[in-house]
Scaffold this active site. Structure first.
Site, PDB file in Angstrom:
ATOM      1  N   GLY A   1      14.437  26.601 -14.014  1.00 33.88           N
ATOM      2  CA  GLY A   1      13.806  27.862 -14.418  1.00 33.88           C
ATOM      3  C   GLY A   1      14.585  29.097 -13.963  1.00 33.88           C
ATOM      4  O   GLY A   1      14.802  30.032 -14.745  1.00 33.88           O
TER       5      GLY A   1
ATOM      6  N   HIS B   1      19.413  25.599   2.499  1.00 33.10           N
ATOM      7  CA  HIS B   1      18.832  26.698   1.723  1.00 33.10           C
ATOM      8  C   HIS B   1      18.949  28.042   2.462  1.00 33.10           C
ATOM      9  O   HIS B   1      19.344  29.040   1.862  1.00 33.10           O
ATOM     10  CB  HIS B   1      17.379  26.376   1.394  1.00 33.10           C
ATOM     11  CG  HIS B   1      16.708  27.404   0.560  1.00 33.10           C
ATOM     12  ND1 HIS B   1      17.157  27.738  -0.701  1.00 33.10           N
ATOM     13  CD2 HIS B   1      15.639  28.202   0.801  1.00 33.10           C
ATOM     14  CE1 HIS B   1      16.374  28.686  -1.199  1.00 33.10           C
ATOM     15  NE2 HIS B   1      15.459  28.988  -0.311  1.00 33.10           N
TER      16      HIS B   1
ATOM     17  N   ASP C   1       0.819  -1.223   0.000  1.00 37.11           N
ATOM     18  CA  ASP C   1       0.000   0.000   0.000  1.00 37.11           C
ATOM     19  C   ASP C   1       0.849   1.268   0.000  1.00 37.11           C
ATOM     20  O   ASP C   1       0.322   2.375   0.094  1.00 37.11           O
ATOM     21  CB  ASP C   1      -0.946   0.000   1.204  1.00 37.11           C
ATOM     22  CG  ASP C   1      -0.189  -0.038   2.527  1.00 37.11           C
ATOM     23  OD1 ASP C   1       1.068  -0.044   2.502  1.00 37.11           O
ATOM     24  OD2 ASP C   1      -0.836  -0.058   3.578  1.00 37.11           O
TER      25      ASP C   1
ATOM     26  N   LYS D   1      15.294  38.863  -8.729  1.00 38.86           N
ATOM     27  CA  LYS D   1      14.184  38.228  -9.445  1.00 38.86           C
ATOM     28  C   LYS D   1      12.882  38.419  -8.682  1.00 38.86           C
ATOM     29  O   LYS D   1      12.874  38.554  -7.452  1.00 38.86           O
ATOM     30  CB  LYS D   1      14.472  36.743  -9.688  1.00 38.86           C
ATOM     31  CG  LYS D   1      14.267  35.847  -8.486  1.00 38.86           C
ATOM     32  CD  LYS D   1      14.546  34.378  -8.769  1.00 38.86           C
ATOM     33  CE  LYS D   1      14.284  33.547  -7.521  1.00 38.86           C
ATOM     34  NZ  LYS D   1      14.832  32.219  -7.521  1.00 38.86           N
TER      35      LYS D   1
ATOM     36  N   THR E   1      13.798  22.804 -11.404  1.00 39.17           N
ATOM     37  CA  THR E   1      13.343  22.758 -12.808  1.00 39.17           C
ATOM     38  C   THR E   1      14.336  23.426 -13.753  1.00 39.17           C
ATOM     39  O   THR E   1      14.215  23.291 -14.967  1.00 39.17           O
ATOM     40  CB  THR E   1      12.002  23.499 -12.961  1.00 39.17           C
ATOM     41  OG1 THR E   1      12.219  24.890 -12.654  1.00 39.17           O
ATOM     42  CG2 THR E   1      10.941  22.934 -12.025  1.00 39.17           C
TER      43      THR E   1
HETATM   44  C1  R5P Z   1      15.358  29.468  -4.701  1.00 34.74           C
HETATM   45  O1  R5P Z   1      15.244  30.229  -3.749  1.00 34.74           O
HETATM   46  C2  R5P Z   1      16.434  28.446  -4.785  1.00 34.74           C
HETATM   47  O2  R5P Z   1      17.642  28.902  -4.245  1.00 34.74           O
HETATM   48  C3  R5P Z   1      16.657  27.987  -6.217  1.00 34.74           C
HETATM   49  O3  R5P Z   1      17.044  29.101  -6.996  1.00 34.74           O
HETATM   50  C4  R5P Z   1      15.393  27.428  -6.827  1.00 34.74           C
HETATM   51  O4  R5P Z   1      14.708  26.666  -5.910  1.00 34.74           O
HETATM   52  C5  R5P Z   1      15.762  26.595  -8.015  1.00 34.74           C
HETATM   53  O5  R5P Z   1      14.569  26.041  -8.543  1.00 34.74           O
HETATM   54  P1  R5P Z   1      14.325  26.002 -10.093  1.00 34.74           P
HETATM   55  O6  R5P Z   1      15.498  25.306 -10.695  1.00 34.74           O
HETATM   56  O7  R5P Z   1      13.035  25.239 -10.240  1.00 34.74           O
HETATM   57  O8  R5P Z   1      14.186  27.412 -10.581  1.00 34.74           O
END
Ligand code: R5P
Length: 309
Positions: free
Chosen positions: A225, A130, A37, A192, A223
């Site tokens: 991005g 982070h 499960d 950003k 990702t």
């Molecule tokens: C954001 O605060 C992190 O430090 C990374 O820049 C982010 O999480 C990277 O994620 P992605 O590759 O999806 O943009």
């Protein structure tokens, strides 16, 4: 030296084996399985009574399964009368949710830290967290190692002339400053705006990038991005070439292809999470096994980790 056992969870067994090999110890005997499960089953197959137990388990994708496995593993060790339980979590999942951006939002970085403590984990060892404040969410000893020296040593021999280290957002300025100091190159910063969980837009650039080779740094690539946005903004500002450095290579979906298509020449990452396929040949994976092994060597002797920074 304390009597210790290193166990590998199922999230990154190759890294755990490399750490064990470097230390010259066998991995602890255990069986991790999924019930039909989907529930997690952990059996610790040797005595841990009174011993220092090190559980190596990054909480990388599938994040919920890997995080739950860490908790279940710790619970098994606690109930088997382990001495101290140390979670070695090279990638700390849920770390990006470290504050509330609006009302009625969770702080999951705090939640998972409290769950770890509740499961019996006494001490956490992690890598390039982070944000620093996450250390305060865990009510016990917490050691954050850094892969910056390891990554810089890998890049240095091929560092292009006229390089600049670029922080992709204001949150990475401290990390970028460390990279710039170690590589002995100037620093630029992008600002950003986040449109959603997966979409961001660069609004400002501070620093000189025209004609320069950009070394864009980040703590993680999910990702891709953020980095693709950064490359596009830097190219518009006249940057000449792009290399990326990040500790945690989650590389979800087609992140590597997106980076290659955007013009990134090389992506330096560590093996904090299991390395992905690299059909375009741009990935350079640097192992953090020697760093983690050195940390464990110090920890089992109750020695300071200062020399690792
Ligand atoms: C954001 O605060 C992190 O430090 C990374 O820049 C982010 O999480 C990277 O994620 P992605 O590759 O999806 O943009």
């Amino acid at each position: 030296m304390s009597d210790y056992i290193l166990f590998a969870g199922s999230a990154n067994p190759a890294l755990a084996r490399a750490v064990a090999d470097t230390l010259g110890v066998p991995l602890g005997d255990c069986a991790v399985e999924r019930f039909p499960d989907g529930e997690t089953s952990v059996r610790v197959l040797e005595s841990v009574r009174g011993k220092d137990v090190y559980l190596l388990q990054p909480t990388c994708p599938p994040v919920n399964d890997n995080a739950m496995e860490l908790l279940v593993f710790a619970d098994a060790c606690r109930r088997a009368a382990a001495g101290r339980i140390h979670a070695v979590v090279p990638y700390y999942g849920y770390a990006r949710s470290d504050k509330r951006h609006g009302r009625r939002e969770p702080i999951t970085a705090s939640l998972v830290s409290l769950l770890m403590r509740e499961a019996g984990i006494d001490h956490v060892v992690t890598l390039d967290l982070h944000t620093d404040q996450i250390e305060g969410f865990f009510p016990g000893p917490f050691d954050t190692l850094t892969a910056v020296p390891t990554l810089c040593a890998a890049l240095k021999p091929e560092l292009p002339a006229q390089s600049v280290v670029v922080a992709p957002d204001a949150g990475r300025v401290k990390l970028a400053t460390e990279y710039a100091a170690r590589l002995d190159v100037p620093l630029a910063v992008l600002h950003k705006r986040r449109e959603s969980g997966t979409e961001t837009h660069v609004t400002h650039l501070v620093g000189e990038v025209e004609g320069r080779a950009c070394v864009i740094i980040d703590d993680m690539i999910a990702t891709g991005g953020t980095l693709v946005e950064s490359v596009n903004a830097l190219r518009e500002a006249g940057a000449a070439s792009f290399v990326v450095m990040a500790t945690h290579a989650l590389l979800m979906r087609n992140a590597l292809e997106r980076l290659a298509d955007a013009g990134v020449e090389r992506v330096f990452v560590t093996d904090s999470v299991p390395p992905r396929e690299d059909p375009r040949g741009i990935l350079r994976v640097v192992s953090v096994a020697p760093l983690l092994a050195s940390a464990l060597r110090h920890l089992v002797q109750d020695e300071s980790l200062q020399e690792l920074f």
